[in-house]
Design an enzyme around this catalytic site. Structure first.
Site, PDB file in Angstrom:
ATOM      1  N   ARG A  85       2.111   1.702   4.601  1.00  0.00           N
ATOM      2  CA  ARG A  85       2.011   2.832   3.498  1.00  0.00           C
ATOM      3  C   ARG A  85       2.933   3.447   3.236  1.00  0.00           C
ATOM      4  O   ARG A  85       2.953   4.510   2.309  1.00  0.00           O
ATOM      5  CB  ARG A  85       0.466   3.422   3.858  1.00  0.00           C
ATOM      6  CG  ARG A  85      -0.614   2.728   3.224  1.00  0.00           C
ATOM      7  CD  ARG A  85      -2.052   3.393   3.513  1.00  0.00           C
ATOM      8  NE  ARG A  85      -2.178   3.463   5.061  1.00  0.00           N
ATOM      9  CZ  ARG A  85      -2.782   2.562   5.940  1.00  0.00           C
ATOM     10  NH1 ARG A  85      -2.996   1.325   5.324  1.00  0.00           N
ATOM     11  NH2 ARG A  85      -3.042   2.451   6.993  1.00  0.00           N
ATOM     12  N   MET A 112      -0.905 -17.056   9.913  1.00  0.00           N
ATOM     13  CA  MET A 112      -2.241 -17.854  10.501  1.00  0.00           C
ATOM     14  C   MET A 112      -1.946 -18.217  11.868  1.00  0.00           C
ATOM     15  O   MET A 112      -0.922 -18.908  12.119  1.00  0.00           O
ATOM     16  CB  MET A 112      -2.239 -18.955   9.607  1.00  0.00           C
ATOM     17  CG  MET A 112      -3.895 -19.618   9.850  1.00  0.00           C
ATOM     18  SD  MET A 112      -4.591 -20.771   8.925  1.00  0.00           S
ATOM     19  CE  MET A 112      -5.447 -21.731   9.838  1.00  0.00           C
ATOM     20  N   THR A 171      -9.010   4.916  16.307  1.00  0.00           N
ATOM     21  CA  THR A 171      -7.412   5.006  16.127  1.00  0.00           C
ATOM     22  C   THR A 171      -7.021   5.941  15.014  1.00  0.00           C
ATOM     23  O   THR A 171      -8.057   5.723  13.978  1.00  0.00           O
ATOM     24  CB  THR A 171      -7.097   3.557  15.789  1.00  0.00           C
ATOM     25  OG1 THR A 171      -8.290   2.875  14.961  1.00  0.00           O
ATOM     26  CG2 THR A 171      -6.933   2.650  17.279  1.00  0.00           C
ATOM     27  N   ASN A 224     -11.789   4.482   0.986  1.00  0.00           N
ATOM     28  CA  ASN A 224     -11.234   3.854   1.853  1.00  0.00           C
ATOM     29  C   ASN A 224      -9.907   4.665   2.146  1.00  0.00           C
ATOM     30  O   ASN A 224      -9.737   5.804   1.612  1.00  0.00           O
ATOM     31  CB  ASN A 224     -11.160   2.398   1.980  1.00  0.00           C
ATOM     32  CG  ASN A 224     -10.779   1.759   3.376  1.00  0.00           C
ATOM     33  OD1 ASN A 224      -9.940   2.318   4.242  1.00  0.00           O
ATOM     34  ND2 ASN A 224     -11.733   0.957   3.700  1.00  0.00           N
ATOM     35  N   LYS A 230     -15.274   7.495   4.914  1.00  0.00           N
ATOM     36  CA  LYS A 230     -16.067   6.404   4.361  1.00  0.00           C
ATOM     37  C   LYS A 230     -17.481   6.486   4.207  1.00  0.00           C
ATOM     38  O   LYS A 230     -18.236   5.682   3.365  1.00  0.00           O
ATOM     39  CB  LYS A 230     -15.904   5.009   5.461  1.00  0.00           C
ATOM     40  CG  LYS A 230     -14.384   4.121   5.426  1.00  0.00           C
ATOM     41  CD  LYS A 230     -14.638   3.158   6.484  1.00  0.00           C
ATOM     42  CE  LYS A 230     -13.535   2.030   6.647  1.00  0.00           C
ATOM     43  NZ  LYS A 230     -13.778   1.089   7.708  1.00  0.00           N
ATOM     44  N   ASP A 272     -18.886   1.589  11.314  1.00  0.00           N
ATOM     45  CA  ASP A 272     -17.198   1.622  10.952  1.00  0.00           C
ATOM     46  C   ASP A 272     -17.153   2.761   9.931  1.00  0.00           C
ATOM     47  O   ASP A 272     -16.119   2.651   9.072  1.00  0.00           O
ATOM     48  CB  ASP A 272     -17.185   0.233  10.417  1.00  0.00           C
ATOM     49  CG  ASP A 272     -15.809   0.171  10.147  1.00  0.00           C
ATOM     50  OD1 ASP A 272     -14.848   0.882  11.062  1.00  0.00           O
ATOM     51  OD2 ASP A 272     -15.130  -0.554   9.375  1.00  0.00           O
ATOM     52  N   ALA A 296      -9.101  -0.553  16.067  1.00  0.00           N
ATOM     53  CA  ALA A 296     -10.343  -0.259  16.799  1.00  0.00           C
ATOM     54  C   ALA A 296     -11.470  -1.449  16.399  1.00  0.00           C
ATOM     55  O   ALA A 296     -12.534  -1.487  17.189  1.00  0.00           O
ATOM     56  CB  ALA A 296     -10.835   0.933  16.110  1.00  0.00           C
ATOM     57  N   GLU A 297     -11.186  -2.383  15.225  1.00  0.00           N
ATOM     58  CA  GLU A 297     -12.093  -3.442  15.367  1.00  0.00           C
ATOM     59  C   GLU A 297     -12.060  -4.318  16.424  1.00  0.00           C
ATOM     60  O   GLU A 297     -12.637  -5.199  16.576  1.00  0.00           O
ATOM     61  CB  GLU A 297     -11.531  -4.328  14.184  1.00  0.00           C
ATOM     62  CG  GLU A 297     -12.341  -3.733  12.718  1.00  0.00           C
ATOM     63  CD  GLU A 297     -12.183  -2.610  12.535  1.00  0.00           C
ATOM     64  OE1 GLU A 297     -13.214  -1.776  12.645  1.00  0.00           O
ATOM     65  OE2 GLU A 297     -10.917  -1.955  12.050  1.00  0.00           O
ATOM     66  N   GLU A 312       0.833  -1.032   0.018  1.00  0.00           N
ATOM     67  CA  GLU A 312      -0.035   0.026  -0.070  1.00  0.00           C
ATOM     68  C   GLU A 312       0.795   1.386  -0.235  1.00  0.00           C
ATOM     69  O   GLU A 312       0.384   2.275   0.227  1.00  0.00           O
ATOM     70  CB  GLU A 312      -0.882  -0.143   1.354  1.00  0.00           C
ATOM     71  CG  GLU A 312      -1.625  -1.302   1.186  1.00  0.00           C
ATOM     72  CD  GLU A 312      -2.956  -1.207   2.329  1.00  0.00           C
ATOM     73  OE1 GLU A 312      -2.880  -0.347   3.217  1.00  0.00           O
ATOM     74  OE2 GLU A 312      -4.080  -1.775   2.152  1.00  0.00           O
TER      75      GLU A 312
HETATM   76 CA    CA Z   1     -12.537   0.029  11.001  1.00  0.00          CA
END
Ligand code: CA
Length: 703
Positions: free
Chosen positions: A136, A662, A257, A408, A349, A322, A198-199, A84
């Protein structure tokens, strides 16, 4: 540069620029970043300049000759996950990051590697991030390169040698699921970075460190802590009045965040930062009596020297969708109603394009740039006029935009010559439903990724959305608040944009192309395949009198993990173009064949439904819906080899895939639950096979 800093602080930027010396990365500081904006020869900061316009004054490559653009060189970033980063270029050296926060310094003229710096992010940290192990980009200041690593450490690297100079832990608690994916910014000798999480349930904050020593200069929290304890500052005290203590938000951290956008106005000496969503997403569960929940989903102005709160504007009061406001901030001076206004522009968003007075946070205008169904518009005071039933429903409802956002993190750009903002707009339909039994960190089956620590307060409902997915390049007039032109794509999740004085807009696409458009008309003028979907934004720069355009390619991010719009997927790569460039496109693209649908794993059909709920809670956001597609940068399990699924406990209950990020689910899932998940995976593949056979039959009878 002390004098320069003071001149900048009192607004004498022009004088300051004259004294700037930008000979090497060693010469890059606040004054040099400001001075560079007169020529834009270098690309010294994430958004090119402090206004984050991503508008280059270079016009050697322009609408008349862009058809002659060709590859100068490509560079293998040796990564397989999302890329990104915007490539920064200072005096012939490119600094760019790959996945896992690895920094590459490259000879910008030849594409040869100079050095690589790997911050050694532990692979088990991957599960603490919502949206792929991405980064990023870097910041540059005074001969140092700064990278915020995925595991929360901020590293300072010698720009000449790639050696580490210092490293600080930016996390207030290493047991919490914090990450860093954003590019740091440097203002007046301080490097500034926020975080993600924040999720999951963390408290958002932004921290500034001394560039020389890494010593902390200040920290500003975006949401209040426990109201029974002393507040850090007045802004936290005021914010706490907008939350319902019955929700005990501080136990989950509250969210907010600041994981991406910042901008800086040297004349006003204000730092702007965009804040994220709340934890959990659902306000009903977070702050049951309602309230705006400051400073979620806002843009906040801070004093860059002290971190002191100055003002805020909240795009989405009491966010329940969100709808982060971490999306790209651009500063510009626009003539509005006959008056020159210093504005701040954002397309968060929530689907509205905002123009705000950046001197004081006063609302100027907001209009939807895509279809929205949560608000009719904004009133004169800048409050959304919410649609009845757009939140806190017990039945499934389609929220437009969805949590993927109408826009986004993919950066937009602003061309002051056309007056247009170029927005990577999108729609990813989703139907949600209140989770009435929500409890913090309780993995209720059906709640998305709750088994991995997500706290949304919702179920993703098993109901087909009415909207269709889309990806669009939108040229938006911020004064008229209307669309000027658009280009449609086959998929959401296209790259960020670059605009130039050559009347061009550049964008990479989800379907693996890099395209130049006429900035005024939207006519496509040139394109090239790049082998993988593109999500990052390009940059342009000049070296030895020649203009180059670069883009880092690497499909991924929260959408790209589970879906893709290309048949080929290459490694992460940087592509650099120039006029008459004639380098060969790299051939080592990996073609992932669409595999066979999973077949022959035995299961009890009664296990499919409960297995589906468990799958959503533990597998969905990395592996997608089984058999609906061929996967993204992670595999779709509906196309797995039967032997792998029959022995799935060898993967799920071990560290076998740890190196890929994972987690080991031993102790998190029971063997019986895994059996149900397997039933859902095979059941989904069987259903897809039956549906395909039905389609084939229908097609045959039509002929
Ligand atoms: Ca989020």
């Amino acid at each position: 540069m002390q004098l320069c800093t003071r001149l900048t602080a009192v607004g004498l930027v022009g004088l300051c620029a004259l004294s700037a010396q930008a000979d090497t990365a060693g010469g890059i500081d606040t004054a040099a970043i400001i001075a560079n904006d007169r020529t834009t020869e270098n690309w010294p900061s994430y958004g090119l300049n402090y206004a984050e316009t991503r508008f280059s004054r270079l016009d050697q490559i322009n609408a008349d000759n862009v058809g002659k653009l060709g590859l100068a060189w490509s560079y293998d970033l040796k990564s397989r996950r999302g890329v990104e980063a915007t490539p920064l270029v200072v005096d012939g050296v490119m600094y760019v990051t790959a996945s896992w926060s690895v920094v590459h310094a490259i000879d910008a003229a030849t594409g040869e590697a100079l050095w690589t710096y790997d911050p050694q992010v532990p692979r088990e940290w991957a599960v603490k991030g919502c949206c792929d192990v991405v980064n990023r980009g870097v910041a540059i200041h005074d001969g140092k390169v700064f990278v915020g690593a995925f595991d929360g450490y901020l590293h300072a690297i010698d720009a000449a040698t790639g050696e580490r100079l210092w490293k600080v832990d930016t996390l207030i608690d290493r047991d919490k699921p914090y990450t860093i994916t954003g590019a740091p910014r440097v203002i007046n000798g301080r490097v500034i970075i926020g975080n993600g999480g924040a999720e999951y349930g963390v408290r958002g904050y932004l921290t500034a460190y001394d560039v020389k020593t890494g010593e902390q200069a200040w920290r500003w929290f975006s949401v209040p802590g426990n109201p029974d304890e002393p507040f850090e500052d007045e802004s936290m005290k005021r914010a706490a009045e907008t939350w319902d203590p019955a929700g005990k938000w501080w136990e989950e951290g509250g969210g907010g965040t600041m994981w991406d956008s910042m901008a800086y106005d040297p004349d006003l000496d204000l730092l702007y930062v965009g804040t994220g969503n709340g934890t959990p997403w659902n306000r009903l569960q977070r702050s049951p009596a309602g309230g705006d929940n400051l400073y979620l989903a806002s843009v906040v102005a801070l004093d860059p020297d002290t971190g002191e709160y100055q003002w805020h504007y909240q795009h989405t009061p009491g966010d329940s969708w969100d709808y982060t406001s971490t999306q790209h901030i651009i500063l510009a001076d626009l003539e509005i109603d006959g008056e020159k206004r210093k504005v701040l522009m954002q397309a968060p968003k929530n689907g509205f394009f905002f123009v705000i007075d950046r001197t004081n946070g006063e609302f100027i205008s907001a209009e939807p740039f895509v279809q929205v169904n949560w608000a009719e518009g904004y009133d004169e005071d800048g409050r959304p006029i919410e649609v009845a039933g757009a939140r806190s429903r017990t039945d499934p409802w389609e929220t437009i935009p969805s949590p993927y956002g109408a826009h986004n993190w993919h950066p937009m750009s602003f061309n002051p010559e056309t007056g247009l903002v170029y927005i990577p707009a999108q729609g990813v339909p989703l139907v949600v439903q209140n989770n009435p039994g929500y409890e913090y960190n309780k993995p209720t089956p059906g709640s998305p990724n709750a088994g991995l620590g997500w706290n949304t307060g919702y179920f993703f409902a098993n109901v087909a959305p009415e909207a269709t997915p889309f990806g669009t390049l939108l040229a938006w007039d911020p004064v008229k608040q209307e669309e000027a032109w658009r280009a449609e794509y086959v998929s959401p999740w296209n790259g960020g944009t670059l605009s130039t004085a050559g009347d061009l807009v550049f964008q990479g696409t989800a379907d693996g192309r890099f395209i130049a458009y006429n900035a005024r008309t939207g006519d496509p003028l040139w394109q090239t395949p790049v082998g993988s979907g593109v999500v990052a934004a390009p940059s342009t720069w000049e070296h030895d009198g020649e203009q180059y355009v670069s883009v880092a390619v690497g499909w991924g991010g929260v959408y790209g993990i589970t879906q893709r719009a290309t048949d080929t997927v290459g490694p992460g790569r940087v592509f650099t173009f120039r006029l008459e460039g004639d380098a060969d496109m790299p051939e080592s693209m990996v073609l992932r064949q669409p595999g066979e649908l999973l077949q022959g794993v035995s299961y009890n059909p009664d296990d499919v439904a409960p297995g589906g709920a468990l799958y959503m809670t533990n597998c969905l956001l990395c592996h997608g819906v089984p058999a609906v597609n061929n996967g993204g940068n992670l595999p779709n399990l509906g196309y797995s080899h039967p032997a792998m699924i029959r022995n799935i406990e060898d993967i799920v209950f071990t560290d076998a895939r740890k190196v890929l990020g994972m987690p080991n689910f031993k102790g998190e899932l029971t063997e019986r639950e895994l059996e149900q998940i397997v039933a859902f995976i095979q059941g989904s593949a069987d259903a897809a096979r039956a549906a395909m056979a039905e389609q084939d039959k229908a097609a045959a009878s039509d002929n």
